[in-house]
Design a protein around this motif. Structure first.
Motif, PDB file in Angstrom:
ATOM      1  N   LEU A   1     -35.767 -13.867  -3.424  1.00  0.00           N
ATOM      2  CA  LEU A   1     -35.343 -12.771  -4.299  1.00  0.00           C
ATOM      3  C   LEU A   1     -34.144 -13.148  -5.147  1.00  0.00           C
ATOM      4  N   GLU A   2     -33.210 -13.872  -4.556  1.00  0.00           N
ATOM      5  CA  GLU A   2     -32.046 -14.323  -5.316  1.00  0.00           C
ATOM      6  C   GLU A   2     -32.501 -15.211  -6.478  1.00  0.00           C
TER       7      GLU A   2
ATOM      8  N   GLN B   1     -35.597 -15.362  -7.842  1.00  0.00           N
ATOM      9  CA  GLN B   1     -36.403 -14.590  -8.783  1.00  0.00           C
ATOM     10  C   GLN B   1     -35.512 -13.675  -9.628  1.00  0.00           C
ATOM     11  N   ASP B   2     -34.516 -13.083  -8.993  1.00  0.00           N
ATOM     12  CA  ASP B   2     -33.591 -12.204  -9.713  1.00  0.00           C
ATOM     13  C   ASP B   2     -32.925 -12.970 -10.849  1.00  0.00           C
TER      14      ASP B   2
ATOM     15  N   MET C   1     -35.679 -14.077 -13.509  1.00  0.00           N
ATOM     16  CA  MET C   1     -36.264 -12.966 -14.259  1.00  0.00           C
ATOM     17  C   MET C   1     -35.242 -12.323 -15.199  1.00  0.00           C
ATOM     18  N   ARG C   2     -33.980 -12.314 -14.779  1.00  0.00           N
ATOM     19  CA  ARG C   2     -32.944 -11.795 -15.678  1.00  0.00           C
ATOM     20  C   ARG C   2     -32.836 -12.672 -16.928  1.00  0.00           C
TER      21      ARG C   2
ATOM     22  N   TRP D   1     -35.271 -14.354 -18.211  1.00  0.00           N
ATOM     23  CA  TRP D   1     -36.486 -13.981 -18.956  1.00  0.00           C
ATOM     24  C   TRP D   1     -36.240 -12.696 -19.748  1.00  0.00           C
ATOM     25  N   GLY D   2     -35.631 -11.719 -19.101  1.00  0.00           N
ATOM     26  CA  GLY D   2     -35.324 -10.443 -19.768  1.00  0.00           C
ATOM     27  C   GLY D   2     -34.332 -10.629 -20.903  1.00  0.00           C
TER      28      GLY D   2
ATOM     29  N   ARG E   1     -30.154  -6.090 -23.989  1.00  0.00           N
ATOM     30  CA  ARG E   1     -29.978  -6.939 -22.804  1.00  0.00           C
ATOM     31  C   ARG E   1     -30.002  -6.091 -21.540  1.00  0.00           C
TER      32      ARG E   1
ATOM     33  N   GLY F   1     -33.528  -5.361 -20.852  1.00  0.00           N
ATOM     34  CA  GLY F   1     -34.170  -6.536 -20.259  1.00  0.00           C
ATOM     35  C   GLY F   1     -33.793  -6.718 -18.798  1.00  0.00           C
ATOM     36  N   ALA F   2     -32.533  -6.475 -18.485  1.00  0.00           N
ATOM     37  CA  ALA F   2     -32.072  -6.628 -17.103  1.00  0.00           C
ATOM     38  C   ALA F   2     -32.733  -5.564 -16.217  1.00  0.00           C
TER      39      ALA F   2
ATOM     40  N   ASN G   1     -36.260  -6.470 -15.371  1.00  0.00           N
ATOM     41  CA  ASN G   1     -36.543  -7.747 -14.726  1.00  0.00           C
ATOM     42  C   ASN G   1     -35.769  -8.056 -13.459  1.00  0.00           C
ATOM     43  N   ALA G   2     -34.659  -7.361 -13.239  1.00  0.00           N
ATOM     44  CA  ALA G   2     -33.825  -7.701 -12.076  1.00  0.00           C
ATOM     45  C   ALA G   2     -34.584  -7.467 -10.776  1.00  0.00           C
ATOM     46  N   ARG G   3     -34.288  -8.265  -9.802  1.00  0.00           N
ATOM     47  CA  ARG G   3     -34.888  -8.139  -8.462  1.00  0.00           C
ATOM     48  C   ARG G   3     -33.878  -7.628  -7.450  1.00  0.00           C
ATOM     49  N   MET G   4     -32.614  -7.576  -7.833  1.00  0.00           N
ATOM     50  CA  MET G   4     -31.562  -7.053  -6.980  1.00  0.00           C
ATOM     51  C   MET G   4     -30.546  -6.422  -7.923  1.00  0.00           C
TER      52      MET G   4
ATOM     53  N   ARG H   1     -27.834  -5.343   0.900  1.00  0.00           N
ATOM     54  CA  ARG H   1     -28.745  -6.237   0.171  1.00  0.00           C
ATOM     55  C   ARG H   1     -30.093  -5.553  -0.066  1.00  0.00           C
TER      56      ARG H   1
END
Lengths: 336, 336
Positions: free
Chosen positions: A249-250, A252-253, A256-257, A259-260, B257, B260-261, B264-267, B320
């Motif tokens: 997750l860290e 991917q986070d 993906m950010r 990417w965004g 931005r 986008g965040a 796309n963010a995962r956390m 988390r």
């Protein structure tokens, strides 16, 4: 299609492979001892030797403006030394802009060839062919004892530098890159930032290349670099898998950010672009995102550089306008 | 549909309007002088008075767990003081959870009503209706000279606090918010962070409310807050236009931005969520983005808070895991 748009072998880690061969004509003094008139003669003669080759372009760097010169550098087609000598320098390039000759660089000739991905064999074949075609017309400075002679003693022998640009984000993130650099150093190779000697590492791109140019054949040199790259590549792939497994997750986070941000930013500095580019390239290799226009994305690495951006827009741009143009280019490239 | 999902008048700037009326029963001492048994009696009697109202839920806070209590706070349905008194406190809520009574807060009763957007008139009407319905059954402490009596002298008279939660990102970004706070202060109103007295400003949300509760009618108080809000709102809209005109790309870059965040963010930590939420809300009001599920986006302001997140997932979450759940909720909300 330029080399930067092409997908090559091991393209998940290897970006481009490059070979350059340093040569000097036997009937001229070495560059340090030449006046401008002599250098002009060398350029003119080389132009003539190459004039018969179909598809080759002949560029006199003195006729280019600053942006065009910088773009050649950004595309790795001209070295910084060639650009510095722009007044007397020339550059021959084949149609695909993969193979060419730099004239009046540190040596009379620097014959170079680029290939996509990890493919030193192909790049070497191309460069050697061109090198011997020229030699057949006009002999090079050669010593039976030392081999081909060059301005700098570190190039004597084969005059060969084989280098591969590798994308090593996982090894970098995991702090393992210095161990790799040391290990590679022990087998006579070097690791540098992506824009050559002394350049800072940017976008997690590293160049692995040979240091030794004597005592081995060209093929042996290319093979030793290729083998080292295969090993580093295996390490990088393991590191990617380890990161995906340990902290998915860290990872991917972060990716993906990036990417965004690439899809949404309206202004982007070069430094940020390089960082995001590395992350998005990794995101794609991890299967987190799908990039539809792969060719445009690969080319972005050159196209988003300052001179390329300005030439594309047809005018000089302020720093702010470069950031705007860069963000727009990136956004269009990733638009789905 | 809860109040947080609804779009109300002036919804581009005003989030919610809230009215609360402080009341104490005439036949009980004020809370500071009451033992627990007496407070229990007050809760029981109030429950009885309200038992006939269709759709009303009666909650004894002592029966709720910590997460449920915190969620009531996150949804602005229970005040921090009520939650602190959870052991003896009760909360009545109508079906839409817009109007209710807090029992055993700082006063015996705090009757409150929420409305979407800027609509103090509606909120006041709802609260006054409920307040007088109760009064008809059981008299309040009242002085002919002072009006309704309350624990804290600042509430004496009408016992009314009318407040509006306003989204003021442009005034904040342009550094004009302090001027606004001063100006509002000069006409007897206050501006606070979104989570009431002493709370830090988060997501550029500010509460504008009256300080004076005496010498004016309820309608006059509500109208003065409403008018001030209309003026601040006009300032905020001007500031948004000015920013869009003066530095459109800088603004769009920041807001996109954030968009986008969020996608796309995962956390995502709460603090970052609040910042991004403000930016995306502004992006929508500027026409930069389209949010498809407007209701879910509005509700996100409460749903992404820690207790709401955990209740939604059905279990306690580590910090988390809250960040992971928050990012997932936000992503789903904005998925197109």
């Amino acid at each position: 299609m330029g080399i930067w748009e092409m997908d090559g072998p091991q393209g998940d880690v290897a970006v481009t492979s490059r070979v350059r061969i340093a040569r000097n004509y036997a009937d001229y003094a070495f560059p340090a001892a030449l006046d401008q008139a002599r250098k002009e003669q060398i350029a003119a003669q080389t132009g003539e030797l190459l004039s018969g080759r179909p598809g080759f372009t002949w560029l006199r760097l003195g006729e280019l403006d600053e942006l065009q010169l910088r773009q050649l550098g950004e595309n790795y087609l001209a070295s910084p030394a060639l650009i510095q000598n722009a007044k007397v320098a020339a550059l021959a390039l084949n149609e695909e802009r993969t193979t060419g000759v730099m004239v009046n660089e540190e040596d009379h000739l620097r014959i170079q060839s680029l290939a996509a991905g990890l493919d030193l064999e192909h790049a070497l074949g191309q460069a050697q062919q061109l090198c011997s075609d020229l030699e057949a017309q006009k002999p090079y400075a050669f010593s039976a004892r030392w081999g081909y002679l060059t301005s700098c003693p570190t190039n004597i022998g084969t005059g060969l530098r084989a280098s591969v640009m590798m994308h090593l984000p996982a090894l970098t993130m995991m702090g393992k890159i210095n161990t790799i650099i040391e290990a590679v150093g022990k087998i006579g190779l070097t690791v540098r930032g992506s824009y050559g000697e002394g350049s800072a590492v940017s976008a997690d791109l590293y160049q692995i290349s040979n240091q030794v140019t004597m005592g081995l054949t060209e093929k042996e040199i290319a093979a030793s670099v290729q083998n080292a790259c295969m090993q580093v590549m295996a390490q990088e792939r393991l590191a990617r898998k380890a990161m995906m497994a340990a902290r998915p997750l860290e990872l991917q986070d972060r990716l993906m950010r990036a990417w965004g941000a690439m899809q949404n930013a309206r202004m982007m500095e070069l430094k940020e672009f390089m960082r995001l580019y590395s992350d998005v390239r990794l995101a794609e290799s991890c299967g987190y995102v799908q990039i539809h226009d792969q060719q445009a994305f690969r080319a972005l690495l050159c196209d988003a550089q300052p001179a390329s951006l300005q030439l594309r827009s047809g005018r000089r741009l302020s720093a702010r306008d470069q950031n705007i143009a860069r963000a727009e280019l990136v956004r269009k490239c990733l638009a789905q």
